[in-house]
Scaffold this motif. Structure first.
Motif, PDB file in Angstrom:
ATOM      1  N   ARG A   9      42.012  33.833  44.892  1.00 50.93           N
ATOM      2  CA  ARG A   9      41.436  33.361  43.627  1.00 50.93           C
ATOM      3  C   ARG A   9      39.908  33.267  43.731  1.00 50.93           C
ATOM      4  O   ARG A   9      39.193  33.686  42.816  1.00 50.93           O
ATOM      5  CB  ARG A   9      42.026  31.994  43.270  1.00 50.93           C
ATOM      6  CG  ARG A   9      41.458  31.383  41.997  1.00 50.93           C
ATOM      7  CD  ARG A   9      42.203  30.135  41.585  1.00 50.93           C
ATOM      8  NE  ARG A   9      42.129  29.068  42.583  1.00 50.93           N
ATOM      9  CZ  ARG A   9      42.780  27.909  42.484  1.00 50.93           C
ATOM     10  NH1 ARG A   9      43.574  27.688  41.442  1.00 50.93           N
ATOM     11  NH2 ARG A   9      42.664  26.979  43.414  1.00 50.93           N
TER      12      ARG A   9
ATOM     13  N   LEU B 101      40.032  37.366  42.474  1.00 47.87           N
ATOM     14  CA  LEU B 101      40.463  37.192  41.084  1.00 47.87           C
ATOM     15  C   LEU B 101      39.334  36.691  40.193  1.00 47.87           C
ATOM     16  O   LEU B 101      39.118  37.212  39.095  1.00 47.87           O
ATOM     17  CB  LEU B 101      41.666  36.245  41.023  1.00 47.87           C
ATOM     18  CG  LEU B 101      42.927  36.716  41.756  1.00 47.87           C
ATOM     19  CD1 LEU B 101      44.019  35.664  41.649  1.00 47.87           C
ATOM     20  CD2 LEU B 101      43.410  38.059  41.202  1.00 47.87           C
TER      21      LEU B 101
ATOM     22  N   LYS C 107      48.600  42.364  46.271  1.00 49.79           N
ATOM     23  CA  LYS C 107      49.481  42.249  45.106  1.00 49.79           C
ATOM     24  C   LYS C 107      50.841  41.693  45.512  1.00 49.79           C
ATOM     25  O   LYS C 107      51.410  40.844  44.819  1.00 49.79           O
ATOM     26  CB  LYS C 107      49.655  43.613  44.437  1.00 49.79           C
ATOM     27  CG  LYS C 107      48.480  44.046  43.573  1.00 49.79           C
ATOM     28  CD  LYS C 107      48.811  45.323  42.798  1.00 49.79           C
ATOM     29  CE  LYS C 107      47.673  45.700  41.874  1.00 49.79           C
ATOM     30  NZ  LYS C 107      47.994  46.930  41.103  1.00 49.79           N
TER      31      LYS C 107
ATOM     32  N   ILE D   7      51.126  43.983  36.264  1.00 44.34           N
ATOM     33  CA  ILE D   7      50.375  42.743  36.442  1.00 44.34           C
ATOM     34  C   ILE D   7      49.037  42.826  35.723  1.00 44.34           C
ATOM     35  O   ILE D   7      48.284  43.792  35.897  1.00 44.34           O
ATOM     36  CB  ILE D   7      50.100  42.456  37.929  1.00 44.34           C
ATOM     37  CG1 ILE D   7      51.382  42.503  38.741  1.00 44.34           C
ATOM     38  CG2 ILE D   7      49.396  41.113  38.100  1.00 44.34           C
ATOM     39  CD1 ILE D   7      51.150  42.390  40.241  1.00 44.34           C
TER      40      ILE D   7
ATOM     41  N   ILE E 148      45.566  40.336  34.847  1.00 42.37           N
ATOM     42  CA  ILE E 148      44.831  39.091  35.041  1.00 42.37           C
ATOM     43  C   ILE E 148      43.975  38.888  33.796  1.00 42.37           C
ATOM     44  O   ILE E 148      43.023  39.633  33.553  1.00 42.37           O
ATOM     45  CB  ILE E 148      43.941  39.129  36.297  1.00 42.37           C
ATOM     46  CG1 ILE E 148      44.743  39.591  37.514  1.00 42.37           C
ATOM     47  CG2 ILE E 148      43.310  37.760  36.536  1.00 42.37           C
ATOM     48  CD1 ILE E 148      45.901  38.696  37.883  1.00 42.37           C
TER      49      ILE E 148
ATOM     50  N   THR F 202      54.226  34.250  33.011  1.00 46.03           N
ATOM     51  CA  THR F 202      52.835  33.802  33.054  1.00 46.03           C
ATOM     52  C   THR F 202      52.672  32.693  34.089  1.00 46.03           C
ATOM     53  O   THR F 202      53.569  31.878  34.293  1.00 46.03           O
ATOM     54  CB  THR F 202      52.349  33.277  31.688  1.00 46.03           C
ATOM     55  OG1 THR F 202      53.212  32.221  31.237  1.00 46.03           O
ATOM     56  CG2 THR F 202      52.324  34.389  30.659  1.00 46.03           C
TER      57      THR F 202
ATOM     58  N   ILE G  29      46.019  30.715  36.538  1.00 45.87           N
ATOM     59  CA  ILE G  29      45.304  30.815  37.810  1.00 45.87           C
ATOM     60  C   ILE G  29      44.248  29.729  37.911  1.00 45.87           C
ATOM     61  O   ILE G  29      44.029  29.128  38.959  1.00 45.87           O
ATOM     62  CB  ILE G  29      44.617  32.195  37.930  1.00 45.87           C
ATOM     63  CG1 ILE G  29      45.652  33.313  37.898  1.00 45.87           C
ATOM     64  CG2 ILE G  29      43.773  32.279  39.196  1.00 45.87           C
ATOM     65  CD1 ILE G  29      45.029  34.704  37.866  1.00 45.87           C
TER      66      ILE G  29
ATOM     67  N   GLN H   5      41.445  31.807  33.886  1.00 40.94           N
ATOM     68  CA  GLN H   5      42.302  32.983  34.027  1.00 40.94           C
ATOM     69  C   GLN H   5      43.782  32.610  34.052  1.00 40.94           C
ATOM     70  O   GLN H   5      44.149  31.502  34.443  1.00 40.94           O
ATOM     71  CB  GLN H   5      41.972  33.739  35.325  1.00 40.94           C
ATOM     72  CG  GLN H   5      40.623  34.448  35.331  1.00 40.94           C
ATOM     73  CD  GLN H   5      40.383  35.172  36.643  1.00 40.94           C
ATOM     74  OE1 GLN H   5      40.577  34.626  37.721  1.00 40.94           O
ATOM     75  NE2 GLN H   5      39.945  36.428  36.551  1.00 40.94           N
TER      76      GLN H   5
ATOM     77  N   ILE I  72      47.746  34.745  34.884  1.00 41.46           N
ATOM     78  CA  ILE I  72      48.459  35.964  35.246  1.00 41.46           C
ATOM     79  C   ILE I  72      49.516  36.253  34.187  1.00 41.46           C
ATOM     80  O   ILE I  72      50.246  35.360  33.762  1.00 41.46           O
ATOM     81  CB  ILE I  72      49.153  35.811  36.615  1.00 41.46           C
ATOM     82  CG1 ILE I  72      48.139  35.568  37.722  1.00 41.46           C
ATOM     83  CG2 ILE I  72      49.992  37.045  36.941  1.00 41.46           C
ATOM     84  CD1 ILE I  72      48.788  35.236  39.067  1.00 41.46           C
TER      85      ILE I  72
ATOM     86  N   TYR J 116      42.563  43.874  34.827  1.00 41.95           N
ATOM     87  CA  TYR J 116      41.852  42.725  34.256  1.00 41.95           C
ATOM     88  C   TYR J 116      41.643  42.917  32.756  1.00 41.95           C
ATOM     89  O   TYR J 116      41.298  44.012  32.293  1.00 41.95           O
ATOM     90  CB  TYR J 116      40.499  42.540  34.948  1.00 41.95           C
ATOM     91  CG  TYR J 116      40.630  42.056  36.372  1.00 41.95           C
ATOM     92  CD1 TYR J 116      40.734  40.697  36.661  1.00 41.95           C
ATOM     93  CD2 TYR J 116      40.662  42.955  37.436  1.00 41.95           C
ATOM     94  CE1 TYR J 116      40.866  40.244  37.968  1.00 41.95           C
ATOM     95  CE2 TYR J 116      40.790  42.523  38.749  1.00 41.95           C
ATOM     96  CZ  TYR J 116      40.898  41.169  39.012  1.00 41.95           C
ATOM     97  OH  TYR J 116      41.038  40.726  40.299  1.00 41.95           O
TER      98      TYR J 116
END
Length: 313
Positions: free
Chosen positions: A83, A87, A98, A192, A194, A237, A240, A244, A246, A257
């Motif tokens: 993170r 991220l 991942k 996925i 972000i 979901t 984060i 953010q 996920i 992203y």
């Protein structure tokens, strides 16, 4: 006793929601908001969402096996670094990162009190059935009972009476890692994203932060309204940080992203988090919004309304 207090929502995860406006020299805290939105209080992350020996495996001699606790701790450390270093900086992840991220997402679904209590309830029903059968068999004769002890049969193997008892009494110790692995096998096939926020709104989290939603589940009869990862419309979901969240889905457009540019979109994700929390939502400020806990109204295309229209016609 070391590692006796064990968190089902990691302290390191919650630190991202510490209030930046807290008084100087005050212990960092997050805001806990009751599920109905009526009350809030500030608490330090290390003092919430924890139980004594929640993941500890106790041996027959009383020894403590901390394999689960240490395994989860390592995963938490990985996520905190990911993170912070990638991220939050919108840096692409390599395949191994991942995989580990998906394992963390699965853990945040499987390790909570809500999930523990659900598993305990399900295995408890099976145990009650087996206890009743064992009692009946014992009355019919001890020798017959010994020769035909009750078991639960599956497609590959059966579970003995004592194995079911162990699952009912200690579901986390027996099922946590297998449950995580089974989830990751499906999550790895999904896409996925972000999602960040470019608005004044922030993402909230909760005491049960990994949410599975199928936006079209209302179209099915009530008996089939159990959200599963294999359903094509299912979305997973996990917040984060306040900046953010996920999103994991079967939609090919949800990869990499992305940024949200309106408050309404952010608050829709917060509504999912709020409505599906157990007892508390977590925010980085003492702001409570009714929309977080609004379950909405029954859609016009729900199974019930569709059936009613067909009956009238």
């Amino acid at each position: 006793m070391k590692h006796k207090k064990q968190h089902w929502i990691p302290e390191s995860y919650l630190k991202a929601w510490c209030d930046s406006d807290a008084p100087k020299n005050h212990e960092p805290y997050v805001w806990m908001i009751s599920k109905d939105g009526s009350a809030s209080k500030n608490k330090a992350p290390q003092n919430i969402f924890c139980e004594s020996e929640m993941y500890t495996i106790h041996g027959s001699g009383g020894e403590r096996d901390l394999t689960l606790e240490h395994g989860l701790s390592g995963l938490e450390g990985f996520f905190a670094r990911l993170r912070r270093e990638k991220l939050s900086n919108r840096i692409d992840l390599v395949p191994d990162e991942k995989s580990q991220l998906l394992l963390f997402v699965a853990a945040m679904k499987a390790r909570t009190v809500v999930q523990r209590d659900h598993m305990q309830n399900q295995w408890g029903k099976a145990l009650e059935m087996m206890d009743s059968l064992a009692e009946q068999m014992t009355k019919e004769g001890g020798e017959r009972f010994i020769a035909t002890q009750p078991s639960l049969s599956g497609s590959e193997e059966s579970l003995s009476h004592e194995q079911v008892r162990s699952l009912a009494e200690k579901p986390m110790q027996n099922s946590l890692f297998p449950m995580m692995i089974s989830q990751v096998e499906l999550l790895a096939q999904m896409h996925i994203s972000i999602i960040g926020t470019n608005t004044s709104s922030s993402f909230i989290t909760s005491d049960s932060p990994c949410v599975w939603v199928n936006p079209e589940i209302h179209k099915l009869p009530p008996f089939f309204r159990h959200v599963g990862l294999g359903q094509s419309k299912t979305e997973v979901t996990l917040p984060i940080s306040p900046e953010q969240i996920i999103l994991i889905s079967w939609n090919e457009q949800n990869d990499g992203y992305m940024e949200l540019n309106n408050d309404q979109a952010v608050e829709e994700y917060n509504r999912r988090t709020g409505c599906l929390c157990d007892k508390y939502c977590i925010s980085n400020s003492n702001i409570r919004k009714g929309s977080w806990f609004d379950s909405g109204i029954e859609p016009e295309d729900s199974w019930e309304k569709t059936q009613a229209k067909q009956c009238k016609s």
